[in-house]
Scaffold this active site. Structure first.
Site, PDB file in Angstrom:
ATOM      1  N   ASP A  74     -10.743   2.337  -3.925  1.00  0.00           N
ATOM      2  CA  ASP A  74     -11.293   2.048  -2.620  1.00  0.00           C
ATOM      3  C   ASP A  74     -13.037   1.726  -2.825  1.00  0.00           C
ATOM      4  O   ASP A  74     -13.569   1.181  -2.168  1.00  0.00           O
ATOM      5  CB  ASP A  74     -11.033   2.585  -1.604  1.00  0.00           C
ATOM      6  CG  ASP A  74      -9.607   2.395  -0.655  1.00  0.00           C
ATOM      7  OD1 ASP A  74      -9.233   1.423  -1.182  1.00  0.00           O
ATOM      8  OD2 ASP A  74      -9.328   3.165   0.262  1.00  0.00           O
ATOM      9  N   ASP A  92       0.880  -1.377  -0.139  1.00  0.00           N
ATOM     10  CA  ASP A  92       0.113   0.097   0.023  1.00  0.00           C
ATOM     11  C   ASP A  92       0.825   1.178  -0.053  1.00  0.00           C
ATOM     12  O   ASP A  92       1.965   1.325   0.165  1.00  0.00           O
ATOM     13  CB  ASP A  92      -0.891  -0.123   1.181  1.00  0.00           C
ATOM     14  CG  ASP A  92      -2.349   0.518   1.044  1.00  0.00           C
ATOM     15  OD1 ASP A  92      -2.441   1.315   0.009  1.00  0.00           O
ATOM     16  OD2 ASP A  92      -3.444   0.218   1.645  1.00  0.00           O
TER      17      ASP A  92
HETATM   18  C1  GLA Z   1      -5.943   1.834   1.813  1.00  0.00           C
HETATM   19  C2  GLA Z   1      -6.298   0.489   1.089  1.00  0.00           C
HETATM   20  C3  GLA Z   1      -7.467  -0.565   1.626  1.00  0.00           C
HETATM   21  C4  GLA Z   1      -6.836  -0.924   3.023  1.00  0.00           C
HETATM   22  C5  GLA Z   1      -6.469   0.276   3.987  1.00  0.00           C
HETATM   23  C6  GLA Z   1      -5.876  -0.114   4.969  1.00  0.00           C
HETATM   24  O1  GLA Z   1      -6.947   2.595   2.157  1.00  0.00           O
HETATM   25  O2  GLA Z   1      -6.728   0.982  -0.151  1.00  0.00           O
HETATM   26  O3  GLA Z   1      -7.837  -1.450   0.936  1.00  0.00           O
HETATM   27  O4  GLA Z   1      -5.816  -1.743   2.843  1.00  0.00           O
HETATM   28  O5  GLA Z   1      -5.457   1.143   3.245  1.00  0.00           O
HETATM   29  O6  GLA Z   1      -5.358   0.814   6.043  1.00  0.00           O
END
Ligand code: GLA
Length: 725
Positions: A537, A469
């Site tokens: 997301d 991430d």
């Molecule tokens: C980001 C990602 C999510 C999740 C969060 C965790 O927002 O896009 O899918 O993994 O981080 O903190």
């Protein structure tokens, strides 16, 4: 004197270069012709369809329009700034002696034939300075795609300042130009906008540093003469393989030609280049299609699968992610239950998301712990090794989330190494999701990031998946250790690539998802090392129809992660059908599913296992756009055209809308007879399609079409087409 140097291995390629004056960079159907004139200026005289008779390249005019070019440089193959140029430059430099002008003249060129490619190098030099640029054009024959980059080098007595250093500079000739760009923000990524370019410069760019394309990705379409259509007209799809600040200038010049300059954003990035060092720009990747957006996308997809994305022609894992099921709140017991749930559901892998690390500053929310990659003793006292063992006992693989480039100020990492963090010494820090970015221009920091991931994979060789991430942009750009701050943004991204390419070499088979709190990081630079990406997301299936549609212009389905979650109002069947057009995963609470929902999902996974080969490796045909219809329709056709998977989604049901007519298929074998079967039905539901009229020739389906009968009762419909043997 012009000297054309050709290596022996380039003997065959030599035949493709029509004359010493015209350098024709060709693929199966396209040509980019660079003409060297008497003054040794390299100029683009053609970009488009390849001519049938290559000797006719010599007949191309020096410039397509009859009006005057006051500089002889408007259509330069790499426009130098500061000498006689009057338009947007591709390169701008201040020499060691302070002279701010550049001139670049042709020296030589050579072409090297690879198995599927011909790479042409054009060497340019400033007559007054030991300053050279080599333009590289790697032409992928079957995909009609060119990957272009430049290498800048000088041997001046001391360093040179590069003010601009584009990857590519093209001239495109048409009556009018229509640009399709994409823009957005968190959970609203990739919204298309098409506009006619007017005289002057339109700029697409990013200054976000890390997740560079949160607002705007480095991918676009240019349609010539008319707005872009799916199957007709001349369309160029372009994308910059750079996970950082980019800039694309679209300049309709005084003659009416379109000058396109794509590369790293020179914003706040005056790059100090020492003598004797090669500066290699990222690749600009582009394909020309004379059959609309559809062919341009298929060219990009095929190229990406075959030549760019690791295991692009291979397999992927379906998974159950715990993010939306637990957020930061879990323990070993909960996770073990989730392993069992994943197994019951039938996915390949369980993916443990954020929250498993940090002790002094436990990661119980997004405000602490990032950077402290030790298992949290309260949540998982027996460690990752134990979780892997427990997941194996449950019969499911194990994957893990990590965000290794980032740090929370509330962390031991920050306490111990404040000098590792991107921060201006005399400014109040500004946070994005309570976090800051580690300084990847610093080799010590790169080692830390590399070793964090490497150790995780080495200590736990059974980790089967990494979700990587990146949730912050760069504010207050400043490296505490870098000598020339102007080099920061560039060195940061190259530092990121150094880490990921080394990890990819050491762990060639590990699937890695490129995630960024949404579609903030989707580009073919990172996709050198990552196997897939997280588009957004936003997993509301209705929104996803549009989002995935737009990503599909540039990126293949095998790399496009699509998870079934509780977002949105669509029924499970719709959510599942939408996820199936990409790389399917789940992020739901399996234990709370109704028996029918569970049964449907188990059967859906079994169905997906049978059709994923066509979806991941087949050719995409967009059949009906959700922007122009009340439904979206698209299909994937297997390379042998013996199977197709056809997806249909209702996107608007005002006035009881649906597919009230046949939709024409594309890409089938006209001679074959196809049997149409509806698949992925919800338990207890039967297909509304007439079983006595389900066999048609490819010719019929492509000429007349077939109505999948999408409506409010059948808001998503998947059909399988199988050719009779
Ligand atoms: C980001 C990602 C999510 C999740 C969060 C965790 O927002 O896009 O899918 O993994 O981080 O903190």
């Amino acid at each position: 004197m012009r000297v054309a140097t050709l290596t022996t291995s380039a003997f065959f390629a030599m035949q493709l270069i029509s004359t010493a004056e015209d350098i024709a960079i060709t693929t199966r159907s396209t040509a980019l012709v660079v003409r060297i004139n008497d003054g040794q200026n390299p100029r683009i005289v053609h970009f488009g369809k390849r001519l049938a008779h290559q000797e006719e390249y010599a007949k191309l005019p020096d410039q397509p329009r009859s009006t005057e070019d006051y500089t002889g440089l408007y259509n330069s193959a790499y426009t130098p700034a500061g000498s006689r140029n009057l338009l947007e430059p591709a390169i701008q430099a201040i020499h060691a002696d302070g002279n701010p002008s550049l001139d670049l003249r042709y020296v030589s060129h050579e072409s090297i034939q690879g198995p599927d490619t011909i790479t042409t190098e054009i060497h340019l030099k400033d007559p007054a300075y030991p300053f050279q640029v080599t333009l590289f054009y790697k032409a992928y024959q079957d995909e009609d795609l060119i990957e272009q980059w430049s290498v800048i080098h000088h041997d001046e007595p001391s360093s040179v300042k590069l003010e601009k250093y584009a990857s590519a500079n093209l001239t495109i000739s048409a009556a009018n130009y229509y640009l399709t760009q994409f823009h957005g923000d968190w959970a609203k990524e990739m919204q298309p906008q098409e506009s006619k370019l007017t005289a002057g410069i339109k700029v697409l760019d990013s200054k976000l540093g890390t997740r560079a394309d949160l607002f705007q990705p480095p991918s676009f379409l240019i349609s010539l003469n008319q707005p872009a259509a799916e199957d007709t007209g001349e369309v160029i799809a372009g994308t910059l393989a750079w996970t950082g600040n980019f800039k694309m200038d679209f300049e309709v010049d005084p003659l009416g030609e379109l000058r396109l300059i794509a590369g790293i954003n020179p914003y706040a990035s005056e790059y100090v280049l020492d003598p004797g060092v090669d500066f290699k720009t990222p690749s600009f990747i582009y394909t020309y299609s004379s059959e609309g957006k559809g062919l341009a996308s298929r060219n990009l997809h095929q190229w990406a699968r075959k030549h760019r994305i690791p295991h692009g022609e291979g397999n992927r894992l379906t998974l159950l992610n715990n993010w939306e099921a637990t957020y930061f709140d879990f323990d070993e017991k909960k996770l073990e239950d989730l392993f069992a749930d994943g197994k019951k559901l039938g996915v390949d892998l369980f993916l443990l998301d954020d929250g498993w690390f940090g002790n002094k500053y436990p990661r119980n929310g997004d405000n602490a712990g990032l950077g402290d990659w030790q298992e949290n003793q309260k949540k998982i006292p027996n460690g990752i090794g134990n979780l892997i063992q427990k997941s194996a006992e449950a019969g499911i693989k194990f994957g893990i989330w990590i965000e290794p480039e980032m740090v929370n100020p509330k962390s031991e990492l920050f306490e111990n190494h404040p000098d590792w963090v991107v921060m201006l010494p005399n400014r109040v820090p500004y946070y994005f999701r309570n976090q800051l970015v580690l300084d990847l221009s610093n080799p010590e920091v790169r080692k830390f990031v590399h070793d964090t991931v490497d150790q995780l994979l080495t200590e736990h060789p059974d980790i089967a998946y990494i979700k990587w991430d990146c949730n912050a942009v760069i504010y207050n750009a400043w490296s505490p250790t870098l000598k020339h701050q102007g080099n920061f943004y560039v060195d940061f991204v190259n530092g990121f690539y150094e880490i990921t390419s080394d990890l990819r070499k050491k762990h060639p088979d590990i699937p890695m998802m490129l995630c960024s709190g949404g579609g903030g990081r989707v580009d073919y630079g990172a996709l050198n090392d990552f196997t897939e990406f997280w588009p957004s997301d936003n997993t509301d299936a209705l929104e996803r129809v549009f989002l995935q549609w737009n990503y599909s212009y540039f990126f293949p389905s095998i790399a496009t992660c699509a998870h079934i979650t509780e977002w949105g109002k669509q029924p499970l069947k719709y959510r599942t059908d939408v996820a199936m057009m990409g790389k399917l995963g789940y992020d739901i609470v399996v234990s709370e599913m109704s028996p029918d929902d569970l049964k449907f999902s188990q059967e859906a996974l079994a169905t997906y296992a049978k059709i994923k080969d066509v979806i991941w490796h087949g050719d995409l045909y967009r059949l009906a756009s959700p922007y122009e219809n009340d439904f979206a329709s698209l299909s994937y056709v297997s390379p042998g055209k013996d199977r197709a998977i056809w997806f249909n989604y209702l996107v608007n049901n005002r006035y009881q809308k649906g597919s009230d007519r046949a939709i024409k298929l594309k890409g089938l074998n006209p001679e074959a007879t196809y049997q149409i079967t509806e698949i992925n039905l919800y338990p207890g539901k039967s297909s509304a399609l007439d079983p006595s009229a389900n066999q048609f020739s490819g010719d019929y389906l492509m000429t007349v079409g077939y109505n999948p009968k999408v409506n409010a009762d059948r808001s998503s419909v998947i059909l399988q087409l199988e050719a009779a043997k």
